[in-house]
Scaffold this motif. Structure first.
Motif, PDB file in Angstrom:
ATOM      1  N   PRO A 175       0.834  -1.168  -0.179  1.00 43.28           N
ATOM      2  CA  PRO A 175       0.223  -0.024  -0.008  1.00 43.28           C
ATOM      3  C   PRO A 175       0.898   1.237  -0.127  1.00 43.28           C
ATOM      4  O   PRO A 175       0.742   2.101   1.007  1.00 43.28           O
ATOM      5  CB  PRO A 175      -0.696  -0.403   1.311  1.00 43.28           C
ATOM      6  CG  PRO A 175       0.044  -0.892   2.110  1.00 43.28           C
ATOM      7  CD  PRO A 175       0.738  -1.762   1.305  1.00 43.28           C
ATOM      8  N   GLY A 215       1.262   4.348  -2.394  1.00 41.85           N
ATOM      9  CA  GLY A 215       0.750   5.236  -3.536  1.00 41.85           C
ATOM     10  C   GLY A 215       1.926   5.812  -4.070  1.00 41.85           C
ATOM     11  O   GLY A 215       2.941   6.197  -3.515  1.00 41.85           O
ATOM     12  N   TRP A 269      -2.534  10.100  -9.178  1.00 42.86           N
ATOM     13  CA  TRP A 269      -2.167   9.429  -7.850  1.00 42.86           C
ATOM     14  C   TRP A 269      -2.644   8.170  -8.161  1.00 42.86           C
ATOM     15  O   TRP A 269      -3.834   7.657  -8.525  1.00 42.86           O
ATOM     16  CB  TRP A 269      -2.756  10.082  -6.781  1.00 42.86           C
ATOM     17  CG  TRP A 269      -2.245   9.308  -5.727  1.00 42.86           C
ATOM     18  CD1 TRP A 269      -3.335   8.393  -4.829  1.00 42.86           C
ATOM     19  CD2 TRP A 269      -1.218   9.326  -5.018  1.00 42.86           C
ATOM     20  NE1 TRP A 269      -2.323   7.992  -3.812  1.00 42.86           N
ATOM     21  CE2 TRP A 269      -1.136   8.499  -3.747  1.00 42.86           C
ATOM     22  CE3 TRP A 269      -0.118   9.985  -5.102  1.00 42.86           C
ATOM     23  CZ2 TRP A 269      -0.078   8.207  -3.002  1.00 42.86           C
ATOM     24  CZ3 TRP A 269       1.193   9.825  -4.318  1.00 42.86           C
ATOM     25  CH2 TRP A 269       1.056   9.017  -3.256  1.00 42.86           C
ATOM     26  N   TRP A 270      -1.944   7.117  -8.129  1.00 43.99           N
ATOM     27  CA  TRP A 270      -2.021   5.811  -7.999  1.00 43.99           C
ATOM     28  C   TRP A 270      -1.943   5.145  -6.686  1.00 43.99           C
ATOM     29  O   TRP A 270      -1.012   4.956  -5.930  1.00 43.99           O
ATOM     30  CB  TRP A 270      -0.949   4.927  -9.185  1.00 43.99           C
ATOM     31  CG  TRP A 270      -1.378   5.699 -10.514  1.00 43.99           C
ATOM     32  CD1 TRP A 270      -0.424   6.927 -10.783  1.00 43.99           C
ATOM     33  CD2 TRP A 270      -2.163   5.404 -11.466  1.00 43.99           C
ATOM     34  NE1 TRP A 270      -0.787   7.209 -12.087  1.00 43.99           N
ATOM     35  CE2 TRP A 270      -1.782   6.247 -12.580  1.00 43.99           C
ATOM     36  CE3 TRP A 270      -3.015   4.370 -11.700  1.00 43.99           C
ATOM     37  CZ2 TRP A 270      -2.395   6.191 -13.679  1.00 43.99           C
ATOM     38  CZ3 TRP A 270      -3.740   4.187 -12.848  1.00 43.99           C
ATOM     39  CH2 TRP A 270      -3.309   5.314 -13.961  1.00 43.99           C
ATOM     40  N   PRO A 271      -3.086   4.309  -6.019  1.00 44.17           N
ATOM     41  CA  PRO A 271      -2.860   3.658  -4.745  1.00 44.17           C
ATOM     42  C   PRO A 271      -1.786   2.770  -4.559  1.00 44.17           C
ATOM     43  O   PRO A 271      -1.180   2.688  -3.517  1.00 44.17           O
ATOM     44  CB  PRO A 271      -4.253   2.997  -4.842  1.00 44.17           C
ATOM     45  CG  PRO A 271      -5.290   3.946  -5.815  1.00 44.17           C
ATOM     46  CD  PRO A 271      -4.213   4.257  -6.905  1.00 44.17           C
ATOM     47  N   THR A 272      -1.255   2.137  -5.606  1.00 42.10           N
ATOM     48  CA  THR A 272      -0.168   1.022  -5.657  1.00 42.10           C
ATOM     49  C   THR A 272       0.463   1.045  -6.941  1.00 42.10           C
ATOM     50  O   THR A 272      -0.172   1.522  -7.998  1.00 42.10           O
ATOM     51  CB  THR A 272      -0.643  -0.334  -5.406  1.00 42.10           C
ATOM     52  OG1 THR A 272      -1.712  -0.969  -6.355  1.00 42.10           O
ATOM     53  CG2 THR A 272      -1.686  -0.549  -3.971  1.00 42.10           C
ATOM     54  N   HIS A 316      -1.765  -0.958  -9.344  1.00 48.08           N
ATOM     55  CA  HIS A 316      -2.957  -0.068 -10.136  1.00 48.08           C
ATOM     56  C   HIS A 316      -2.220   0.432 -11.388  1.00 48.08           C
ATOM     57  O   HIS A 316      -2.801   0.430 -12.304  1.00 48.08           O
ATOM     58  CB  HIS A 316      -3.264   0.811  -9.055  1.00 48.08           C
ATOM     59  CG  HIS A 316      -4.416   0.604  -8.055  1.00 48.08           C
ATOM     60  ND1 HIS A 316      -3.914  -0.310  -6.936  1.00 48.08           N
ATOM     61  CD2 HIS A 316      -5.788   0.541  -7.943  1.00 48.08           C
ATOM     62  CE1 HIS A 316      -4.985  -0.425  -6.095  1.00 48.08           C
ATOM     63  NE2 HIS A 316      -6.111   0.015  -6.793  1.00 48.08           N
ATOM     64  N   THR A 356      -8.954  -2.305  -4.265  1.00 50.00           N
ATOM     65  CA  THR A 356      -7.685  -2.899  -3.955  1.00 50.00           C
ATOM     66  C   THR A 356      -6.650  -3.175  -5.060  1.00 50.00           C
ATOM     67  O   THR A 356      -7.224  -3.262  -6.288  1.00 50.00           O
ATOM     68  CB  THR A 356      -8.120  -4.348  -3.217  1.00 50.00           C
ATOM     69  OG1 THR A 356      -8.561  -5.249  -4.208  1.00 50.00           O
ATOM     70  CG2 THR A 356      -9.111  -4.146  -2.084  1.00 50.00           C
TER      71      THR A 356
END
Length: 148
Positions: free
Chosen positions: A21, A23, A30-33, A36, A57
């Motif tokens: 997790p 980002g 902005w990308w959470p992971t 992604h 998720t």
């Protein structure tokens, strides 16, 4: 001796997983992971990319990205390594805590310990390409050299 990693919850090397997790900002979003980002780039410039970016998720982002009912970009096989390099580099530039973990691995070989992925990891036979591990080691070298 090699350092093996896989799950995002594994201590202390779970941060090497694309599911961790942590980002990152790339391409003005902005990308959470990093998962992604990687999966969305299979469909860059389409509505599918934004659906993946907004997935709740990393696992869901991966599922959406692996759905072959979606139109995979034609040059994907040619660009996928560069996409992964960009995502991994951005992740470790963004987060000092995990950057320190990566740098603390010294010159150890980093190996994604998965028996199911012969390309990104070591694969079932242990002779896989380990591209994620190789990209992490290259990122480590770049961070040491002060690349931004």
């Amino acid at each position: 001796m090699a350092i093996h990693f896989y799950g995002a919850d594994d201590v202390p090397y779970g941060c090497f997983s694309n599911f961790s997790p942590h980002g990152l900002e790339l391409d003005g979003r902005w990308w959470p992971t990093s998962e992604h980002y990687f999966q969305a780039q299979k469909f860059a410039g389409t509505r599918h990319a934004e659906q993946i970016r907004l997935a709740r998720t990393a696992l869901r982002a991966a599922e959406l990205g692996r759905d072959r009912g979606r139109p995979l970009r034609r040059d994907w096989e040619r660009v996928k390594d560069d996409v992964m390099r960009r995502a991994v580099a951005a992740k470790f530039r963004t987060h000092e805590d995990i950057r320190c973990i990566l740098l603390a691995t010294g010159d150890e070989e980093l190996v994604e310990d998965t028996g199911t992925d012969h390309y990104w990891g070591r694969g079932r036979t242990g002779t896989g390409r380990n591209m994620l591990g190789r990209i992490l080691m290259r990122t480590r070298t770049g961070l040491r050299a002060g690349e931004r």
